[in-house]
Design a protein around this motif. Structure first.
Motif, PDB file in Angstrom:
ATOM      1  N   UNK A   1       1.361  -0.856  -0.039  1.00 33.57           N
ATOM      2  CA  UNK A   1       0.048   0.221   0.027  1.00 33.57           C
ATOM      3  C   UNK A   1       0.793   1.279  -0.024  1.00 33.57           C
ATOM      4  N   UNK A   2       2.335   1.274   0.484  1.00 39.31           N
ATOM      5  CA  UNK A   2       2.767   2.032   0.162  1.00 39.31           C
ATOM      6  C   UNK A   2       4.113   2.273  -0.488  1.00 39.31           C
ATOM      7  N   UNK A   3       3.984   1.478  -1.541  1.00 35.29           N
ATOM      8  CA  UNK A   3       4.794   0.838  -2.576  1.00 35.29           C
ATOM      9  C   UNK A   3       6.425   1.952  -2.642  1.00 35.29           C
ATOM     10  N   UNK A   4       7.495   1.626  -2.782  1.00 31.54           N
ATOM     11  CA  UNK A   4       8.661   2.107  -3.039  1.00 31.54           C
ATOM     12  C   UNK A   4       8.903   2.274  -4.428  1.00 31.54           C
ATOM     13  N   UNK A   5       9.306   2.988  -4.783  1.00 33.84           N
ATOM     14  CA  UNK A   5      10.119   2.807  -6.171  1.00 33.84           C
ATOM     15  C   UNK A   5      11.064   1.749  -6.891  1.00 33.84           C
ATOM     16  N   UNK A   6      11.630   1.573  -6.233  1.00 38.23           N
ATOM     17  CA  UNK A   6      12.323   0.598  -6.640  1.00 38.23           C
ATOM     18  C   UNK A   6      12.709  -0.514  -5.429  1.00 38.23           C
ATOM     19  N   UNK A   7      12.185  -1.772  -5.170  1.00 35.78           N
ATOM     20  CA  UNK A   7      12.349  -2.927  -4.566  1.00 35.78           C
ATOM     21  C   UNK A   7      13.213  -3.669  -5.312  1.00 35.78           C
ATOM     22  N   UNK A   8      13.388  -4.440  -3.980  1.00 37.57           N
ATOM     23  CA  UNK A   8      14.463  -5.638  -4.217  1.00 37.57           C
ATOM     24  C   UNK A   8      13.974  -6.798  -3.275  1.00 37.57           C
ATOM     25  N   UNK A   9      13.792  -8.041  -3.951  1.00 33.43           N
ATOM     26  CA  UNK A   9      13.964  -9.158  -2.950  1.00 33.43           C
ATOM     27  C   UNK A   9      14.747  -9.212  -2.240  1.00 33.43           C
ATOM     28  N   UNK A  10      15.203  -9.525  -1.268  1.00 33.12           N
ATOM     29  CA  UNK A  10      16.156 -10.587  -0.692  1.00 33.12           C
ATOM     30  C   UNK A  10      15.754 -12.121   0.052  1.00 33.12           C
ATOM     31  N   UNK A  11      14.891 -13.225  -0.783  1.00 34.61           N
ATOM     32  CA  UNK A  11      14.465 -13.911   0.228  1.00 34.61           C
ATOM     33  C   UNK A  11      13.782 -13.516   0.108  1.00 34.61           C
ATOM     34  N   UNK A  12      12.347 -13.186   1.726  1.00 36.75           N
ATOM     35  CA  UNK A  12      11.380 -12.839   2.062  1.00 36.75           C
ATOM     36  C   UNK A  12      11.298 -11.608   2.184  1.00 36.75           C
ATOM     37  N   UNK A  13      12.583 -10.980   2.685  1.00 39.47           N
ATOM     38  CA  UNK A  13      13.271  -8.914   2.724  1.00 39.47           C
ATOM     39  C   UNK A  13      12.391  -8.896   1.669  1.00 39.47           C
ATOM     40  N   UNK A  14      11.907  -7.158   1.706  1.00 39.07           N
ATOM     41  CA  UNK A  14      12.413  -6.566   1.248  1.00 39.07           C
ATOM     42  C   UNK A  14      13.192  -4.981   0.435  1.00 39.07           C
ATOM     43  N   UNK A  15      13.602  -4.902   0.156  1.00 36.63           N
ATOM     44  CA  UNK A  15      14.844  -3.866   0.457  1.00 36.63           C
ATOM     45  C   UNK A  15      13.835  -2.806  -0.502  1.00 36.63           C
ATOM     46  N   UNK A  16      13.535  -1.294   0.189  1.00 42.67           N
ATOM     47  CA  UNK A  16      13.090  -0.927  -0.457  1.00 42.67           C
ATOM     48  C   UNK A  16      13.794   0.840  -0.319  1.00 42.67           C
ATOM     49  N   UNK A  17      13.818   1.204  -1.007  1.00 45.77           N
ATOM     50  CA  UNK A  17      14.283   2.719  -1.431  1.00 45.77           C
ATOM     51  C   UNK A  17      13.896   3.980  -2.262  1.00 45.77           C
ATOM     52  N   UNK A  18      13.387   4.982  -1.618  1.00 49.00           N
ATOM     53  CA  UNK A  18      12.415   5.825  -2.904  1.00 49.00           C
ATOM     54  C   UNK A  18      12.838   7.318  -2.753  1.00 49.00           C
ATOM     55  N   UNK A  19      14.010   7.897  -3.198  1.00 48.87           N
ATOM     56  CA  UNK A  19      13.989   9.148  -2.807  1.00 48.87           C
ATOM     57  C   UNK A  19      14.333  10.046  -1.351  1.00 48.87           C
ATOM     58  N   UNK A  20      14.978   8.919  -0.829  1.00 50.32           N
ATOM     59  CA  UNK A  20      14.544   9.695   1.359  1.00 50.32           C
ATOM     60  C   UNK A  20      12.697  10.313   1.522  1.00 50.32           C
ATOM     61  N   UNK A  21      11.850   9.398   0.480  1.00 48.98           N
ATOM     62  CA  UNK A  21      10.554   9.932   1.144  1.00 48.98           C
ATOM     63  C   UNK A  21       9.770   8.946   2.329  1.00 48.98           C
ATOM     64  N   UNK A  22      10.219   9.426   3.051  1.00 51.06           N
ATOM     65  CA  UNK A  22       9.712   8.571   4.551  1.00 51.06           C
ATOM     66  C   UNK A  22      10.149   6.964   4.760  1.00 51.06           C
ATOM     67  N   UNK A  23      10.432   6.835   6.228  1.00 52.22           N
ATOM     68  CA  UNK A  23      11.198   5.635   5.822  1.00 52.22           C
ATOM     69  C   UNK A  23      10.721   3.909   5.546  1.00 52.22           C
ATOM     70  N   UNK A  24       9.347   4.049   5.070  1.00 50.67           N
ATOM     71  CA  UNK A  24       8.567   3.746   4.913  1.00 50.67           C
ATOM     72  C   UNK A  24       9.242   2.765   3.649  1.00 50.67           C
TER      73      UNK A  24
END
Length: 322
Positions: free
Chosen positions: A92-115
């Protein structure tokens, strides 16, 4: 009746072949149930109840049929695990870039919000913990942003990551409480409220956490089913509601300082919940600060109760650099 663009939004179940031989000796089959989100010449995309999508090729179809929009039986919101709810809230708050590491989700969005700029820790990363955290640090270092891990408070993951030297992020936005509610069939939407599919400048100026409007819009407008609620022209109260599967997320409820204590926040929430039910949600979540007593009081009459807390961990001075 064939599936086509007119079927978008409809809830269906599809039986399809999966390859191999089934128990009876015929082709192996499976069922997929969800809301139609897209149809093209070769396949249909279904959104499942947890918000994740599944693409089924027409060439694999055996049969399909429409199913009731609201299931006769449903899971209660409080019965969903913290790990699963973390996955749902991330959709519901999807990152601009999302990469999976197993079940973990690495998210980055040019520093817009911690989530949208942290690794969502849930399930198994598929690697030993030290190695997984090393991958996390490498990912964020390569993007020149701080490494953060969003973890459920009291979880095994929190204890494990703390044990190797990660420490809680310091500051007001170091974590939040996630609350959930089962939705009622109907809410009293405000007839003066507007709900748009995008965040225009009038809406965005009322949301006080935006340094990069393009990044904010990319995250906020990312889901397929999202509404930006506003009251007034120019807007004096706003909110955001998103539906992924059976879940709605309520966020960004803001009222201009000189228009507070007039019931505007309640009208935004009520309108958001009405829109969510119309779009197929039967449960809702929200994320707010434990210290935001006004927000907690606002949501309490709608049945929201605590589900779990999360916090952000960052590498401490003793954290392994692997």
């Amino acid at each position: 009746m064939p599936l086509d663009a007119a079927s978008i939004g409809q809830r269906i179940v599809v039986r399809y072949v999966v390859g191999g031989t089934g128990p009876s000796g015929g082709p192996a089959m499976s069922d997929a149930i969800g809301r139609v989100r897209a149809v093209d010449e070769t396949s249909v995309t279904l959104e499942r109840r947890d918000g994740r999508t599944q693409v089924v090729a027409f060439s694999d179809f055996v049969t399909w049929k429409a199913v009731p929009d609201r299931p006769l039986r449903r899971r209660r919101a409080v019965d969903v695990s913290a790990d699963e709810l973390t996955r749902i809230t991330s959709l519901g708050w999807p990152a601009i870039e999302s990469v999976h590491l197993g079940d973990w989700e690495l998210r980055t969005s040019r520093r817009f919000t911690g989530r949208a700029n942290s690794v969502a820790v849930h399930g198994d990363p598929g690697l030993p913990l030290d190695e997984a955290l090393g991958r996390v640090r490498e990912f964020y270092a390569s993007r020149d942003v701080p490494a953060l891990a969003q973890v459920v408070v009291g979880s095994t993951a929190e204890r494990g990551i703390r044990a190797v030297g990660w420490v809680p992020m310091v500051g007001y936005h170091g974590g939040a409480v996630v609350q959930v509610a089962d939705l009622e069939p109907a809410y009293a939407a405000d007839p003066t409220a507007r709900i748009a599919p995008t965040a225009d400048d009038d809406w965005l100026v009322n949301y006080g956490r935006v340094n990069d409007p393009a990044a904010a819009r990319a995250v906020l407008e990312g889901p397929a089913t999202v509404g930006f609620v506003s009251i007034g022209s120019p807007a004096v109260a706003i909110g955001r509601v998103v539906v992924t599967g059976e879940w709605a997320g309520i966020a960004c409820v803001e009222v201009a300082p000189d228009h507070r204590r007039q019931g505007l926040a309640r009208r935004i929430v009520e309108t958001s919940l009405a829109w969510a039910v119309e779009h197929g949600a039967d449960k809702a979540y929200l994320q707010t600060m434990r210290t935001n007593h006004a927000a907690l009081a606002l949501y309490e009459p709608y049945g929201f109760v605590d589900h779990h807390d999360y916090l952000y961990l960052e590498p401490g001075t003793t954290a392994s650099a692997q």
